[in-house]
Design an enzyme around this catalytic site. Structure first.
Site, PDB file in Angstrom:
ATOM      1  N   GLU A 362       0.848  -1.096   0.053  1.00 28.22           N
ATOM      2  CA  GLU A 362       0.031  -0.031  -0.045  1.00 28.22           C
ATOM      3  C   GLU A 362       1.028   1.328  -0.044  1.00 28.22           C
ATOM      4  O   GLU A 362       0.378   2.307   0.701  1.00 28.22           O
ATOM      5  CB  GLU A 362      -1.163  -0.144   0.942  1.00 28.22           C
TER       6      GLU A 362
HETATM    7  N1  CAA Z   1      -6.457  11.496  -4.141  1.00 24.18           N
HETATM    8  C1  CAA Z   1      -6.912  11.689  -5.325  1.00 24.18           C
HETATM    9  N2  CAA Z   1      -6.267  12.036  -6.408  1.00 24.18           N
HETATM   10  C2  CAA Z   1      -4.937  11.797  -6.185  1.00 24.18           C
HETATM   11  C3  CAA Z   1      -4.216  11.399  -5.008  1.00 24.18           C
HETATM   12  C4  CAA Z   1      -4.971  11.368  -3.763  1.00 24.18           C
HETATM   13  N3  CAA Z   1      -4.762  10.885  -2.683  1.00 24.18           N
HETATM   14  N4  CAA Z   1      -2.913  11.203  -5.445  1.00 24.18           N
HETATM   15  C5  CAA Z   1      -2.488  11.612  -6.447  1.00 24.18           C
HETATM   16  N5  CAA Z   1      -3.946  11.638  -7.408  1.00 24.18           N
HETATM   17  C6  CAA Z   1      -4.070  12.231  -8.392  1.00 24.18           C
HETATM   18  C7  CAA Z   1      -3.252  13.660  -8.775  1.00 24.18           C
HETATM   19  O1  CAA Z   1      -3.791  14.719  -8.525  1.00 24.18           O
HETATM   20  C8  CAA Z   1      -2.867  13.455 -10.503  1.00 24.18           C
HETATM   21  O2  CAA Z   1      -4.164  13.729 -11.167  1.00 24.18           O
HETATM   22  P1  CAA Z   1      -4.223  15.116 -12.005  1.00 24.18           P
HETATM   23  O3  CAA Z   1      -3.051  14.955 -12.983  1.00 24.18           O
HETATM   24  O4  CAA Z   1      -5.545  14.661 -13.025  1.00 24.18           O
HETATM   25  O5  CAA Z   1      -4.349  16.055 -11.262  1.00 24.18           O
HETATM   26  C9  CAA Z   1      -2.794  11.961 -10.623  1.00 24.18           C
HETATM   27  O6  CAA Z   1      -3.407  11.230  -9.394  1.00 24.18           O
HETATM   28  C10 CAA Z   1      -1.476  11.348 -10.646  1.00 24.18           C
HETATM   29  O7  CAA Z   1      -0.729  11.990  -9.410  1.00 24.18           O
HETATM   30  P2  CAA Z   1       0.861  12.169  -9.504  1.00 24.18           P
HETATM   31  O8  CAA Z   1       1.055  13.382 -10.533  1.00 24.18           O
HETATM   32  O9  CAA Z   1       1.109  12.722  -8.216  1.00 24.18           O
HETATM   33  O10 CAA Z   1       1.612  10.999  -9.848  1.00 24.18           O
HETATM   34  P3  CAA Z   1       3.053  10.335  -9.945  1.00 24.18           P
HETATM   35  O11 CAA Z   1       3.161   9.187 -10.888  1.00 24.18           O
HETATM   36  O12 CAA Z   1       3.882  11.427  -9.843  1.00 24.18           O
HETATM   37  O13 CAA Z   1       2.792   9.739  -8.256  1.00 24.18           O
HETATM   38  C11 CAA Z   1       2.584   8.133  -6.785  1.00 24.18           C
HETATM   39  C12 CAA Z   1       1.876   9.033  -7.962  1.00 24.18           C
HETATM   40  C13 CAA Z   1       2.131   8.847  -5.285  1.00 24.18           C
HETATM   41  C14 CAA Z   1       3.805   7.737  -6.688  1.00 24.18           C
HETATM   42  C15 CAA Z   1       1.529   7.131  -6.909  1.00 24.18           C
HETATM   43  O14 CAA Z   1       1.676   6.249  -7.938  1.00 24.18           O
HETATM   44  C16 CAA Z   1       1.449   6.081  -5.799  1.00 24.18           C
HETATM   45  O15 CAA Z   1       0.855   6.035  -4.805  1.00 24.18           O
HETATM   46  N6  CAA Z   1       2.334   4.915  -5.664  1.00 24.18           N
HETATM   47  C17 CAA Z   1       2.320   3.823  -4.975  1.00 24.18           C
HETATM   48  C18 CAA Z   1       1.372   2.822  -5.231  1.00 24.18           C
HETATM   49  C19 CAA Z   1       0.743   1.965  -4.346  1.00 24.18           C
HETATM   50  O16 CAA Z   1       0.806   2.383  -3.090  1.00 24.18           O
HETATM   51  N7  CAA Z   1       0.597   0.573  -4.590  1.00 24.18           N
HETATM   52  C20 CAA Z   1      -0.087  -0.280  -3.441  1.00 24.18           C
HETATM   53  C21 CAA Z   1      -0.534  -1.357  -4.163  1.00 24.18           C
HETATM   54  S1  CAA Z   1      -2.025  -1.777  -3.347  1.00 24.18           S
HETATM   55  C22 CAA Z   1      -1.842  -2.979  -2.151  1.00 24.18           C
HETATM   56  O17 CAA Z   1      -0.501  -2.907  -1.532  1.00 24.18           O
HETATM   57  C23 CAA Z   1      -2.779  -3.460  -1.644  1.00 24.18           C
HETATM   58  C24 CAA Z   1      -2.825  -4.964  -1.032  1.00 24.18           C
HETATM   59  O18 CAA Z   1      -2.916  -6.153  -1.667  1.00 24.18           O
HETATM   60  C25 CAA Z   1      -2.214  -5.141   0.272  1.00 24.18           C
END
Ligand code: CAA
Length: 387
Positions: A362
Site C-alpha cells: 500500500e
Molecule cells: N487522491 C486523489 N487523487 C490523487 C491522489 C489522492 N490521494 N494522489 C494523487 N492523485 C492524482 C493527482 O491529482 C494526479 O491527477 P491529475 O494529474 O489529474 O491532477 C494523478 O493522481 C497522478 O498523480 P501524480 O502526478 O502525483 O503521479 P505520480 O506518478 O507522480 O505519483 C504516486 C503517484 C503517489 C507515486 C502513486 O503512483 C503511488 O501512490 N504509488 C504507490 C502505489 C501503491 O501504493 N501501491 C500499493 C498497491 S495496493 C496494495 O498493496 C494492496 C494490497 O494488496 C495490500
C-alpha cells in the site's frame, strides 16, 4: 487527546477477545503451513469486522473509521495475516465501492462484501508497475457494451480466495493516467486466471497471488465512477487504506511489546528479572514510547477522515512511522527474547517477519515520504484540526 466513546471501546474489546480467543490458538501453525484462516474470516464477517465502515443499507457496520482502526490494531496484535485480509476488504474494496459504485453495483456486490459473504481483492500492482502506479499495462478496451480486459496483476492480497476484484486498467493510453479506469470483476468470469500462492516471508496465512485477465468481458455497468476516474479512485482509496496498514503495523508492534514485557518480567538472569537490567528496561521504555507516538498518529489520521478533513498527509505520516517502528521493535522483541525469540513458538520472530511487509505494501515507506514531501511543499497544513 483521544477519548474513546463507549461504542468505540466496545468495538475494541470485541476485537481483542476475538483475537485472543479465536485467532491466537492456531496462529503459529497457520503461519508455518501457509494455511488460510477461511473459517475465522467467515466468523469475522459474522461479527461485523469485514465491512465496518460500510453503510448498514449495504449490510455494513456503519461505524466510524477510528472504530475500524481500533479493531484492526487488536486483530493485528495477534494475527497480522487476518488483519490484512480484513483491511483489504474494508478499506480498499468496500470503501471504493461505497464511494464510487452505482446503486446497482452496491446492491450486487457491496451487499455481499460488507458482511463478509464474499471477499474482495484490490488489483492495482503489476509486474512492472508497483510504486510507479500510473504506468498500468493492463488494458480495458471499450468494445460495444463491454470492456475487454487483458493483463496481469501482481502481489494481490486475497488473490486466491476473493470472489470480486476491484481492477485498475488503462482504457485510453493517449490520456496517460487520465485514461485509467476501475472495474468490478468477478473471479469466476471466463478469462480470469489465478496464479499460485506466493511463498512469503511474512503474513504467510494470507494468500497473495498474481491474477491474469485474458479477454475478460467486463460489462460497462461494472465501471466504477466515470470514465477516466480510475487512477484518482485508486489513489483516494489507497489514502484510506494506508491508515488501515498503519493500524496493522501498530498492532504488530503492540503484540511484540506485550510479549516482550511479559517475558522480561519473568525471565531471570544474573539474579533478577531481565526487565530490571537497564539494557532491557531501556529497550522496553523506547518500545512503549514509540508505539504510543505511532498510536497518536494513526488515531489522528482516522479521526481526520471521520471529520471530513484531508487525511492523505496524516495517513502517509502514520503509515511511514508505524511501519518503521513495527520493524524496529519487533526486531528488539526478538533480541529481548534471546534464543527463544528465534524460534516459532515464542511468536516474536513471526511478528518481525510480518512487520516487514508494512514498509512495502500500500505504498512503500519511500512512497509515503514522497507523498509527505509533496504535501508539505505545496503548503498542506498539518494537522488541519489543530492549526
Ligand atoms: N487522491 C486523489 N487523487 C490523487 C491522489 C489522492 N490521494 N494522489 C494523487 N492523485 C492524482 C493527482 O491529482 C494526479 O491527477 P491529475 O494529474 O489529474 O491532477 C494523478 O493522481 C497522478 O498523480 P501524480 O502526478 O502525483 O503521479 P505520480 O506518478 O507522480 O505519483 C504516486 C503517484 C503517489 C507515486 C502513486 O503512483 C503511488 O501512490 N504509488 C504507490 C502505489 C501503491 O501504493 N501501491 C500499493 C498497491 S495496493 C496494495 O498493496 C494492496 C494490497 O494488496 C495490500
Amino acid at each position: 487527546m483521544f477519548t474513546l466513546s463507549e461504542e468505540q471501546l466496545a468495538v475494541r474489546d470485541a476485537a481483542r477477545s476475538f483475537a485472543q480467543q479465536e485467532l491466537r490458538p492456531g496462529v503459529v501453525d497457520r503461519d508455518r503451513e501457509m494455511q488460510h484462516p477461511t473459517e475465522l474470516v467467515k466468523k469475522m464477517g459474522q461479527l461485523g469486522f469485514m465491512g465496518m465502515t460500510t453503510d448498514p443499507a449495504w449490510e455494513g457496520g456503519g461505524m466510524d473509521f477510528l472504530s475500524y482502526v481500533l479493531a484492526l490494531e487488536e486483530i493485528a496484535a495477534v494475527d497480522a495475516s487476518a488483519a490484512v485480509i480484513m483491511s483489504v476488504n474494508n478499506s480498499l474494496v468496500c470503501w471504493g465501492l461505497q464511494k464510487y459504485g452505482s446503486e446497482e453495483l452496491k446492491e450486487k456486490y457491496l451487499r455481499k462484501l460488507a458482511p463478509g459473504h464474499w471477499i474482495g481483492a484490490f488489483c492495482l500492482s503489476e509486474p512492472e508497475a508497483g510504486s510507479d502506479a500510473t504506468h498500468q499495462r493492463t488494458t480495458a478496451t471499450p468494445q460495444g457494451d463491454s470492456y475487454l480486459l487483458n493483463g496481469t496483476k501482481n502481489w494481490i492480497t486475497n488473490g486466491a480466495t476473493s470472489d470480486v476484484h476491484l481492477v485498475i486498467a488503462q482504457s485510453d493510453p493517449a490520456k496517460a493516467h487520465r485514461g485509467i479506469n476501475a472495474f468490478v470483476v468477478e473471479s469466476s468470469w471466463p478469462g480470469v486466471e489465478i496464479g499460485s500462492k506466493e511463498d512469503k516471508m511474512g503474513i504467510r496465512s494470507s494468500d497473495t497471488t498474481s491474477i491474469t485477465y485474458t479477454n475478460v468481458k467486463v460489462p460497462k455497468e461494472n465501471l466504477l465512477g466515470t470514465d477516466g476516474l480510475g487512477f484518482r479512485l485508486a489513489m483516494e482509496t489507497l489514502a484510506g487504506g494506508r491508515i488501515g496498514i498503519a493500524a496493522q503495523a501498530l498492532g504488530i508492534a503492540k503484540g511484540a511489546y506485550e510479549r516482550s514485557l511479559a517475558y522480561a518480567k519473568q525471565r531471570e538472569a544474573f539474579g533478577k528479572p531481565i526487565a530490571k537490567h537497564q539494557a532491557i528496561g531501556f529497550k522496553l521504555a523506547d518500545m512503549v514510547t514509540e508505539i504510543e507516538a505511532a498510536r497518536l498518529l494513526v488515531y489522528q489520521a482516522a479521526q481526520l477522515k471521520d471529520h471530513g478533513h484531508d487525511y492523505q498527509l496524516a495517513g502517509s505520516m502514520a503509515k511511514r512511522y508505524a511501519a518503521d517502528i513495527a520493524m524496529k521493535h519487533t526486531t528488539e522483541a526478538v533480541q529481548i527474547h534471546g534464543g527463544y525469540g528465534y524460534v516459532r513458538e515464542y511468536e516474536v520472530e513471526r511478528m518481525m517477519r510480518d512487520a516487514k511487509i508494512t514498509q512495502i505494501y500500500e505504498g512503500t515507506s519511500e512512497i509515503q515520504q514522497l507523498v509527505i514531501a509533496r504535501n508539505i511543499i505545496k503548503g498542506q497544513l498539518y494537522p488541519p484540526v489543530l492549526i
